[in-house]
Design an enzyme around this catalytic site. Structure first.
Site: not given
Length: 374
Positions: A226-227
């Protein structure tokens, strides 16, 4: 079995995925869907032969529809189509922008004769400066909308592995048709609806676009990470299996490190106190977690995560999913009468109807011509 849309007549001048997805959902709710095809048929019939000789796409999206082959450039066939539309409730088409209007099938012309008709046009971009003439297949729209730029791993962009823009456009059109039918119950009038694949993809890109224009830039490609949340990604156990772990708050972070992984030193490390700090120090975090998880077999890891009430998921292959305990199934019947098993409709508690098979080209043509004869 009756459905919520029993008695609704849908005429579908459609091909490929987006429009057929919309009308497949209408058919599953009991609507009668008459599919207008060229003599050679919807080109999605030729995408593959995986469904016991039929195309997997076509079988999935055309259960229970009727097929008639028409050439709307021929006066007689166009007249027949107009007679069908005079009695229809919904008209769905995904011809190239402007093609339906040039054939005399504009919403204005059709609704002048049948005011209760809802007309739905599905295209890639609509029409206008800068987009006229652009082809609009799913992957092209993934690329044009920026979706491809944020999908994939750090070194390579990727395609979302299903036709997500087509499917999203079909879902959106289906919802709008239902709204139109509800509104017609109050007003007696149909609606004109236009859905584009690009609009749908751009709407779903809201967070990256807002970050681009007002934040510090769009999220970078992270693969199975997940960024903006850490740890939230896939980790390889000692037997090579990947398990995706998601931590959403500090309580979960403490349970992961202290209970599931026996890493109390990470819990007290100031570099990892709070999500923002963990994202900032992601490389060090990932190295520590990966080293520990790499010592544990997947079955034991998942048992530990479950005991600590940590959210996790197996990174499954399609073959794994065919055996997944959550997978519900339904039978799909090909145009030749063979039966294949496919995923159930994506709704529970509303079974809908049990439509017939995907039709052969022009399978109901003679009967439809007789029914709608001048």
């Amino acid at each position: 079995m009756s459905g919520a849309l029993d008695g609704i007549l849908v005429i579908a001048l459609e091909q490929a995925v987006a429009a057929p997805y919309c009308t497949a959902e209408l058919a599953a709710a009991g609507a009668r869907v008459i599919k207008i095809e060229r003599a050679e048929g919807d080109f999605a019939r030729g995408y593959d032969r995986a469904a016991k000789g039929d195309s997997s796409y076509f079988v999935w999206l055309n259960q229970g529809k009727e097929s008639i082959a028409l050439d709307i450039k021929q006066e007689g066939d166009l007249a027949l189509l107009n007679r069908m539309l005079d009695r229809a409730d919904v008209f769905v088409q995904n011809l190239a922008p402007g093609a339906a209007d040039r054939a005399g099938l504009s919403p204005e012309a059709l609704q002048a004769r049948n005011p209760g008709l809802t007309c739905v046009s599905i295209s890639g971009y609509g029409s206008g400066p800068g987009v006229d003439g652009l082809k609009a297949y799913d992957l092209l729209v993934q690329a044009e909308s920026g979706l491809s730029a944020i999908t994939g791993g750090p070194q390579e962009m990727g395609r979302v592995g299903v036709s997500i823009c087509d499917i999203g456009a079909g879902m959106t059109a289906h919802a709008q048709v239902l709204e139109a039918l509800i509104a017609r119950g109050r007003t007696g009038k149909g609606r004109t609806i236009e859905v584009t694949l690009f609009d749908v993809a751009a709407n779903w890109m809201a967070v990256p676009l807002i970050h681009t224009e007002y934040g510090s830039g769009a999220p970078t490609r992270q693969g199975l990470r997940h960024p903006s949340i850490a740890p939230y990604g896939a980790y390889q156990s000692s037997d090579g299996a990947l398990t995706l772990i998601s931590i959403q708050n500090e309580r979960e972070w403490l349970r992961l490190t202290q209970e599931a992984l026996d890493l109390p030193e990470l819990a007290s490390d100031p570099r990892f106190k709070g999500n923002a700090a963990r994202v900032e120090n992601r490389d060090a975090l990932e190295a520590a977690l990966s080293a520990r998880i790499g010592q544990i077999k997947a079955e034991e890891l998942r048992a530990r995560l479950a005991a600590a009430s940590i959210a996790y998921g197996a990174v499954n292959t399609p073959e794994d999913v065919t055996r997944h305990p959550a997978l519900r199934r339904r039978d799909l019947t090909t145009s030749g009468g063979a039966v294949v098993s496919g995923p159930a409709r994506a709704v529970r508690g509303v079974e809908g109807t049990r439509p017939g098979p995907a039709p052969a080209i022009d399978a109901q043509g003679a009967a439809i011509r007789k029914e709608f004869a001048a």
